[in-house]
Scaffold this motif. Structure first.
Motif, mmCIF file in Angstrom:
data_model
loop_
_atom_site.group_PDB
_atom_site.id
_atom_site.type_symbol
_atom_site.label_atom_id
_atom_site.label_comp_id
_atom_site.label_asym_id
_atom_site.label_seq_id
_atom_site.Cartn_x
_atom_site.Cartn_y
_atom_site.Cartn_z
ATOM 1 N N ARG A 98 -15.827 10.417 3.446
ATOM 2 C CA ARG A 98 -17.133 10.841 4.021
ATOM 3 C C ARG A 98 -18.213 11.053 3.438
ATOM 4 O O ARG A 98 -18.753 9.694 2.925
ATOM 5 N N GLY A 99 -19.736 11.106 4.547
ATOM 6 C CA GLY A 99 -20.459 10.372 4.765
ATOM 7 C C GLY A 99 -21.679 11.101 3.647
ATOM 8 O O GLY A 99 -21.258 11.497 3.138
ATOM 9 N N ARG A 100 -22.365 9.675 3.557
ATOM 10 C CA ARG A 100 -24.139 10.882 2.807
ATOM 11 C C ARG A 100 -24.610 11.225 3.788
ATOM 12 O O ARG A 100 -25.498 11.960 2.836
ATOM 13 N N GLY A 101 -24.506 11.590 4.558
ATOM 14 C CA GLY A 101 -25.394 12.534 5.251
ATOM 15 C C GLY A 101 -24.525 13.161 7.003
ATOM 16 O O GLY A 101 -23.917 13.332 6.556
ATOM 17 N N ILE A 102 -25.252 13.786 7.050
ATOM 18 C CA ILE A 102 -24.721 14.593 8.038
ATOM 19 C C ILE A 102 -24.277 14.100 9.438
ATOM 20 O O ILE A 102 -24.524 14.943 10.431
ATOM 21 N N THR A 103 -25.497 13.047 9.466
ATOM 22 C CA THR A 103 -25.410 11.856 11.293
ATOM 23 C C THR A 103 -23.805 11.088 11.010
ATOM 24 O O THR A 103 -24.131 10.329 9.558
ATOM 25 N N ALA A 104 -23.042 10.759 12.188
ATOM 26 C CA ALA A 104 -21.930 10.263 12.153
ATOM 27 C C ALA A 104 -22.665 8.821 12.467
ATOM 28 O O ALA A 104 -23.325 8.358 13.252
ATOM 29 N N THR A 105 -22.026 7.723 11.483
ATOM 30 C CA THR A 105 -21.993 5.917 11.798
ATOM 31 C C THR A 105 -20.674 5.882 11.467
ATOM 32 O O THR A 105 -19.577 6.010 11.466
ATOM 33 N N SER A 106 -20.978 4.025 12.814
ATOM 34 C CA SER A 106 -19.178 3.092 12.560
ATOM 35 C C SER A 106 -19.244 2.324 11.110
ATOM 36 O O SER A 106 -18.678 1.942 10.635
ATOM 37 N N GLU A 107 -20.715 2.507 10.321
ATOM 38 C CA GLU A 107 -21.033 2.106 9.596
ATOM 39 C C GLU A 107 -20.636 2.291 7.818
ATOM 40 O O GLU A 107 -20.312 3.004 7.799
ATOM 41 N N LYS A 108 -19.531 1.537 7.664
ATOM 42 C CA LYS A 108 -17.684 1.388 6.648
ATOM 43 C C LYS A 108 -19.286 2.256 5.090
ATOM 44 O O LYS A 108 -19.470 2.721 4.599
ATOM 45 N N THR A 109 -20.705 0.927 4.805
ATOM 46 C CA THR A 109 -21.166 1.237 3.561
ATOM 47 C C THR A 109 -21.758 2.974 3.820
ATOM 48 O O THR A 109 -22.526 3.233 2.597
ATOM 49 N N TYR A 110 -21.760 3.439 4.777
ATOM 50 C CA TYR A 110 -22.563 4.593 4.712
ATOM 51 C C TYR A 110 -22.108 5.867 3.755
ATOM 52 O O TYR A 110 -22.114 7.427 3.316
ATOM 53 N N TYR A 111 -20.051 5.457 4.002
ATOM 54 C CA TYR A 111 -19.177 6.556 3.563
ATOM 55 C C TYR A 111 -19.077 5.998 2.463
ATOM 56 O O TYR A 111 -18.742 5.167 1.477
ATOM 57 N N ASN A 112 -19.330 7.209 0.751
ATOM 58 C CA ASN A 112 -18.887 6.770 0.023
ATOM 59 C C ASN A 112 -18.127 7.749 -0.913
ATOM 60 O O ASN A 112 -17.957 7.464 -1.855
ATOM 61 N N TYR A 113 -16.922 8.845 -0.083
ATOM 62 C CA TYR A 113 -16.196 9.034 -1.028
ATOM 63 C C TYR A 113 -14.875 8.271 0.046
ATOM 64 O O TYR A 113 -14.849 8.942 1.197
ATOM 65 N N TRP A 114 -14.101 8.374 -0.604
ATOM 66 C CA TRP A 114 -12.590 7.831 0.116
ATOM 67 C C TRP A 114 -11.375 8.489 0.067
ATOM 68 O O TRP A 114 -10.944 8.746 -1.093
ATOM 69 N N GLY A 115 -10.178 8.938 1.020
ATOM 70 C CA GLY A 115 -9.283 8.990 -0.069
ATOM 71 C C GLY A 115 -8.448 7.995 -0.075
ATOM 72 O O GLY A 115 -8.949 6.788 0.202
ATOM 73 N N GLN A 116 -7.432 7.836 -0.248
ATOM 74 C CA GLN A 116 -5.668 6.912 -1.192
ATOM 75 C C GLN A 116 -5.183 6.348 0.441
ATOM 76 O O GLN A 116 -4.472 5.813 -0.086
ATOM 77 N N GLY A 117 -5.197 7.180 1.588
ATOM 78 C CA GLY A 117 -4.728 6.245 2.659
ATOM 79 C C GLY A 117 -3.399 6.793 3.093
ATOM 80 O O GLY A 117 -2.512 7.867 2.355
ATOM 81 N N THR A 118 -3.398 7.201 4.374
ATOM 82 C CA THR A 118 -1.996 7.210 4.987
ATOM 83 C C THR A 118 -1.057 6.330 5.796
ATOM 84 O O THR A 118 -2.185 5.614 5.877
ATOM 85 N N GLN A 119 -0.074 5.564 5.604
ATOM 86 C CA GLN A 119 0.803 4.729 6.493
ATOM 87 C C GLN A 119 1.049 5.256 7.908
ATOM 88 O O GLN A 119 1.400 6.177 7.721
ATOM 89 N N VAL A 120 0.672 4.412 8.741
ATOM 90 C CA VAL A 120 0.886 5.070 10.941
ATOM 91 C C VAL A 120 1.303 3.305 10.317
ATOM 92 O O VAL A 120 0.362 2.214 11.129
ATOM 93 N N THR A 121 2.802 3.269 11.294
ATOM 94 C CA THR A 121 3.756 2.669 11.524
ATOM 95 C C THR A 121 4.099 2.318 13.174
ATOM 96 O O THR A 121 4.924 3.398 13.199
ATOM 97 N N VAL A 122 3.404 1.739 14.065
ATOM 98 C CA VAL A 122 4.595 1.485 15.159
ATOM 99 C C VAL A 122 5.169 0.978 15.530
ATOM 100 O O VAL A 122 4.736 -0.606 15.312
ATOM 101 N N SER A 123 6.275 1.322 16.141
ATOM 102 C CA SER A 123 7.416 0.117 16.294
ATOM 103 C C SER A 123 7.289 0.087 17.830
ATOM 104 O O SER A 123 6.610 0.561 18.799
ATOM 105 N N SER A 124 7.743 -1.215 18.162
ATOM 106 C CA SER A 124 7.855 -2.005 19.595
ATOM 107 C C SER A 124 8.946 -1.532 19.836
ATOM 108 O O SER A 124 9.901 -0.966 19.463
#
Length: 124
Positions: A98-124
């Motif tokens: 979740r970002g710090r404000g309403i504007t979307a950005t690609s800057e990682k430091t702008y985001y101050n709340y993070w989830g635990q993550g989910t694994q995605v594995t793509v096999s060839s």
């Protein structure tokens, strides 16, 4: 406090699709930009996609543009990442943030709340 819980990851063959979800609880969801990032083994966490609070603006990394789509449902406090045409290079743990404000950005430091993550594995 804000809690973010990702789901929808798994194992898929190259060319397949997955839809990730991120459910938010706690403080306001609708008034903030949301983003998806990913981290592959041995690599830094990188930007994938972001969406403004109103869904008016979306941004994608060059590597996923035209294959992934970010969306959100403010009534459900949920953000989604539809991933199509997956390839092995997309294998990573995917995090929503979740970002710090309403504007979307690609800057990682702008985001101050993070989830635990989910694994995605793509096999060839």
């Amino acid at each position: 406090q804000v809690q973010l819980v990702e789901s929808g990851g798994g194992l898929v063959q190259a060319g397949g699709s997955l839809r990730l979800s991120c459910a938010a609880s706690g403080r306001t969801f609708s008034g903030y930009a949301m983003g998806w990032f990913r981290q592959a083994p041995g690599k830094e966490r990188e930007f994938v996609a972001a969406i403004s609070w109103s869904s008016r603006n979306t941004y994608y990394s060059d590597s996923v543009k035209d294959r992934f789509t970010i969306s959100r449902d403010n009534a459900k406090n949920t953000v989604y990442l539809q991933m199509n045409s997956l390839n092995p290079e997309d294998t990573a743990v995917y995090y929503c943030a979740r970002g710090r404000g309403i504007t979307a950005t690609s800057e990682k430091t702008y985001y101050n709340y993070w989830g635990q993550g989910t694994q995605v594995t793509v096999s060839s």
